[in-house]
Design an enzyme around this catalytic site. Structure first.
Site, PDB file in Angstrom:
ATOM      1  N   LYS A 260      37.071  42.303  23.739  1.00 18.02           N
ATOM      2  CA  LYS A 260      36.484  42.163  25.080  1.00 18.02           C
ATOM      3  C   LYS A 260      36.434  43.512  25.788  1.00 18.02           C
ATOM      4  O   LYS A 260      37.453  44.151  25.991  1.00 18.02           O
ATOM      5  CB  LYS A 260      37.310  41.160  25.901  1.00 18.02           C
ATOM      6  N   ASP A 265      36.391  44.103  36.087  1.00 14.99           N
ATOM      7  CA  ASP A 265      36.192  42.673  36.370  1.00 14.99           C
ATOM      8  C   ASP A 265      36.505  42.382  37.836  1.00 14.99           C
ATOM      9  O   ASP A 265      37.663  42.204  38.214  1.00 14.99           O
ATOM     10  CB  ASP A 265      37.099  41.840  35.457  1.00 14.99           C
ATOM     11  N   LYS A 272      37.470  38.152  43.010  1.00 15.59           N
ATOM     12  CA  LYS A 272      38.938  38.129  42.971  1.00 15.59           C
ATOM     13  C   LYS A 272      39.506  38.614  44.301  1.00 15.59           C
ATOM     14  O   LYS A 272      38.849  39.369  45.015  1.00 15.59           O
ATOM     15  CB  LYS A 272      39.432  39.071  41.858  1.00 15.59           C
ATOM     16  N   ASP A 342      34.157  34.255  37.201  1.00 12.21           N
ATOM     17  CA  ASP A 342      35.304  35.076  36.797  1.00 12.21           C
ATOM     18  C   ASP A 342      35.766  34.728  35.376  1.00 12.21           C
ATOM     19  O   ASP A 342      36.617  35.420  34.817  1.00 12.21           O
ATOM     20  CB  ASP A 342      36.440  34.887  37.815  1.00 12.21           C
ATOM     21  N   GLU A 344      34.339  35.347  32.673  1.00 12.65           N
ATOM     22  CA  GLU A 344      33.247  36.105  32.064  1.00 12.65           C
ATOM     23  C   GLU A 344      33.570  36.583  30.650  1.00 12.65           C
ATOM     24  O   GLU A 344      32.672  36.798  29.848  1.00 12.65           O
ATOM     25  CB  GLU A 344      32.881  37.300  32.953  1.00 12.65           C
ATOM     26  N   ARG A 346      34.993  35.152  28.044  1.00  9.97           N
ATOM     27  CA  ARG A 346      34.584  34.226  26.977  1.00  9.97           C
ATOM     28  C   ARG A 346      33.076  34.242  26.793  1.00  9.97           C
ATOM     29  O   ARG A 346      32.568  33.956  25.708  1.00  9.97           O
ATOM     30  CB  ARG A 346      35.100  32.815  27.292  1.00  9.97           C
TER      31      ARG A 346
HETATM   32  N1  BES Z   1      40.254  39.340  33.035  1.00  6.46           N
HETATM   33  C1  BES Z   1      40.635  38.096  33.573  1.00  6.46           C
HETATM   34  C2  BES Z   1      41.971  37.599  33.047  1.00  6.46           C
HETATM   35  C3  BES Z   1      43.197  38.316  33.542  1.00  6.46           C
HETATM   36  C4  BES Z   1      43.722  38.040  34.775  1.00  6.46           C
HETATM   37  C5  BES Z   1      43.851  39.199  32.728  1.00  6.46           C
HETATM   38  C6  BES Z   1      44.869  38.660  35.193  1.00  6.46           C
HETATM   39  C7  BES Z   1      45.012  39.810  33.143  1.00  6.46           C
HETATM   40  C8  BES Z   1      45.527  39.556  34.375  1.00  6.46           C
HETATM   41  C9  BES Z   1      39.604  37.029  33.244  1.00  6.46           C
HETATM   42  O1  BES Z   1      38.297  37.468  33.199  1.00  6.46           O
HETATM   43  C10 BES Z   1      39.667  36.003  34.325  1.00  6.46           C
HETATM   44  O2  BES Z   1      39.361  36.328  35.428  1.00  6.46           O
HETATM   45  N2  BES Z   1      40.089  34.800  33.964  1.00  6.46           N
HETATM   46  C11 BES Z   1      40.214  33.740  34.905  1.00  6.46           C
HETATM   47  C12 BES Z   1      39.679  32.491  34.275  1.00  6.46           C
HETATM   48  C13 BES Z   1      39.549  31.346  35.228  1.00  6.46           C
HETATM   49  C14 BES Z   1      38.436  31.622  36.212  1.00  6.46           C
HETATM   50  C15 BES Z   1      39.241  30.090  34.435  1.00  6.46           C
HETATM   51  C16 BES Z   1      41.695  33.608  35.245  1.00  6.46           C
HETATM   52  O3  BES Z   1      42.531  33.757  34.354  1.00  6.46           O
HETATM   53  O4  BES Z   1      42.003  33.371  36.400  1.00  6.46           O
HETATM   54 ZN    ZN Z   2      38.018  39.442  32.730  1.00  6.28          ZN
HETATM   55 MN    MN Z   3      37.347  37.415  35.089  1.00  2.70          MN
END
Ligand code: BES
Ligand code: ZN
Ligand code: MN
Length: 487
Positions: A260, A265, A272, A342, A344, A346
């Site tokens: 990835k 992000d 966020k 968010d 994104e 996947r």
């Molecule tokens: N890059 C983030 C995941 C992440 C969050 C990694 C905090 C490390 C620390 C990912 O893109 C994301 O935002 N995931 C969301 C998914 C949710 C919207 C289903 C998450 O984990 O909150």
């Molecule tokens: Zn991310």
């Molecule tokens: Mn994200």
């Protein structure tokens, strides 16, 4: 990069700026420490009796100019109780010893910790782990810092070891890969954007002619129908890049690694919160790990065919951004309803995983900072591992144990799949409140049918949090352990 060597001289006579020896609790000296003690007229024993040197695991004491010794400095490292000494304690003591060298005006160090018996581990393991710990501690991020005046820096570390096997060459190669992954991770997102990653792939190929690089640009993504990757990228001024690095160390079908590469992000329209958003520059650490593995494999001339694929994009809120409730079409032909912009990672991965299958991989592994839920479940010590293939999962778990770059398996049972159901598309891009790491894995599993596939969620393990936290380079060491075990 540190240089690694073997030495057979004894610690009292070795010509180095510093000598590292271990002592156990209860005033038990290792043989190297006992030799220093004898040569110096009992200095170490006196310091242990007075309590200045404790022997507690990971404690360190730096001694200067002890008469009778050639080296001007001795670092005494505590190993804890002798009867409880094991591999994790060896690693802790070794890492703490090398941390204690930071900032010292020394060019060379000689470590005798490799002489200490570690239950169930051989000399090669001790050498590999010691060298990686030394280089890990010696790495310093400087790319965007004002140049500091030249100081004396550690250049080489010697380890007490007889023989001349190739393990230290392997250590150098893995350390180079870990460094590359850390450096790419640490760079700010205004430098390390998708185009920068593409350039770095070309730079890697210039260093290693066995690596062929292809960059899939936006117009070709359109032709290929990569609707998911394109949707994530459409809110950014930085065009997406799909970077393909083909390392052909052997003929035959390749192992394919997909990382990835979200260079920043924000969350997109589902933006966020401000606090901690800066850490989302690390959201390309999966891609960085793929760069690290390709670099290490090429440096080592591993006789394997390995393809690294890193979809790179930036997730931004904008008038052109994709939105919650959009329905997009992936390269595999699945219609996906976006219920959170968010989620994104996947989306860029699913198209890259579909693209990866043109190489007919023997094994397909994706590596991604995918979910906060994985951090909640496992913290920072273990990466999350998901796979339908028990053999592959066990191989990766074992490689993690051996390299101490560990993973822990989460289930990918069918039972979780229905969390992705929606009334407006084949499935949604999120699975709701519970088991977020697993439903992300379930999403990816729908794009890897029939593949020998595993997913590594490195959201907790890829970097250390906080203002001075840096990328860890994980899981380069684990993947290199797994690959090296194949040859
Ligand atoms: N890059 C983030 C995941 C992440 C969050 C990694 C905090 C490390 C620390 C990912 O893109 C994301 O935002 N995931 C969301 C998914 C949710 C919207 C289903 C998450 O984990 O909150
Ligand atoms: Zn991310
Ligand atoms: Mn994200």
């Amino acid at each position: 990069m540190l240089e690694f060597k073997r030495i057979t001289q004894r610690p009292n006579e070795v010509a180095a700026s510093l000598v590292i020896v271990g002592v156990f609790e209860e005033r038990m000296l290792t043989s190297a420490a006992a030799e220093l003690d004898a040569a110096s007229g009992g200095v170490l024993k006196r310091l242990m009796e007075s309590g200045d040197v404790s022997g507690r695991v990971g404690s360190t004491a730096l001694l200067h100019h002890i008469s009778g010794l050639s080296a001007p400095r001795v670092l005494v490292v505590g190993l804890g109780e002798q009867r409880r000494f094991d591999a994790p304690r060896f690693l802790r003591a070794t890492r703490d010893a090398h941390k204690a060298l930071k900032g010292l005006p020394i060019e060379t160090a000689s470590s005798y910790l490799t002489e200490v018996e570690v239950p169930k581990k051989d000399l090669d393991w001790k050498l590999l782990q010691s060298a990686l710990a030394a280089d890990y501690a010696a790495y310093k991020y400087t790319a965007t810092l004002k140049a500091k005046p030249e100081r004396i820096e550690l250049k080489s570390v010697a380890f007490s070891a007889a023989g001349d096997g190739p393990i230290l060459e392997r250590a150098s190669a893995v350390a180079t890969g870990v460094r590359l992954a850390r450096e790419l991770g640490n760079l700010p997102p205004n430098i390390c954007n998708p185009a920068y990653l593409a350039e770095q792939a070309h730079a890697l190929a210039r260093r290693h002619p066995e690596v062929a690089v292809t960059i899939v640009e936006r117009d070709e993504m359109q032709t290929l129908g990569m609707g998911a990757l394109l949707a994530v990228a459409q809110g950014s001024e930085n065009p997406p890049k799909l970077v393909v690095m083909d390392y052909k160390g052997a003929a035959g079908k390749p192992v394919v690694l997909v990382g990835k590469g979200i260079t920043f992000d924000t969350g997109g329209i589902d933006i966020k919160p401000a606090a901690g958003m800066e850490e989302m520059k690390f959201d390309m650490c999966g891609a960085a790990a793929v760069f690290g593995v390709i670099e290490a494999a090429a440096a080592l001339k591993l006789p394997l065919h390995i393809v690294g694929i890193t979809p790179a994009a930036e997730n931004m809120p904008d008038g052109r951004s994709y939105r919650p409730s959009d329905v997009i079409t992936t390269m595999a032909g699945h219609q996906v309803e976006i219920l959170n912009t968010d989620a994104e990672g996947r989306l860029i991965l699913c198209d890259a995983l579909t693209y990866a299958q043109r190489f007919e991989p023997t094994t397909l592994i994706d590596i991604a900072t995918l979910t906060g839920a994985c951090v909640v479940a496992l913290g920072s010590h273990a990466s999350g591992l998901m796979s339908r293939d028990d053999d592959l999962a066990n191989e990766l778990l074992a490689a993690g144990e051996q390299s101490h770059d560990r993973a822990w398996r989460l289930p990918l049972w069918e039972d979780y799949q229905s969390q992705l159901d929606t009334g407006f598309a084949d499935f949604a891009n999120i699975g709701g409140k519970y088991a977020g790491a697993i439903t992300a894995g379930c999403f990816l599993s729908r794009f890897t049918d029939g593949q020998r596939w595993a997913h590594l969620d490195i959201a907790g393990s890829a970097w250390d949090s906080g203002r001075k936290g840096t990328a860890t380079g994980r899981p380069v060491a684990m993947l290199m352990q797994w690959l090296c075990a194949m040859v």
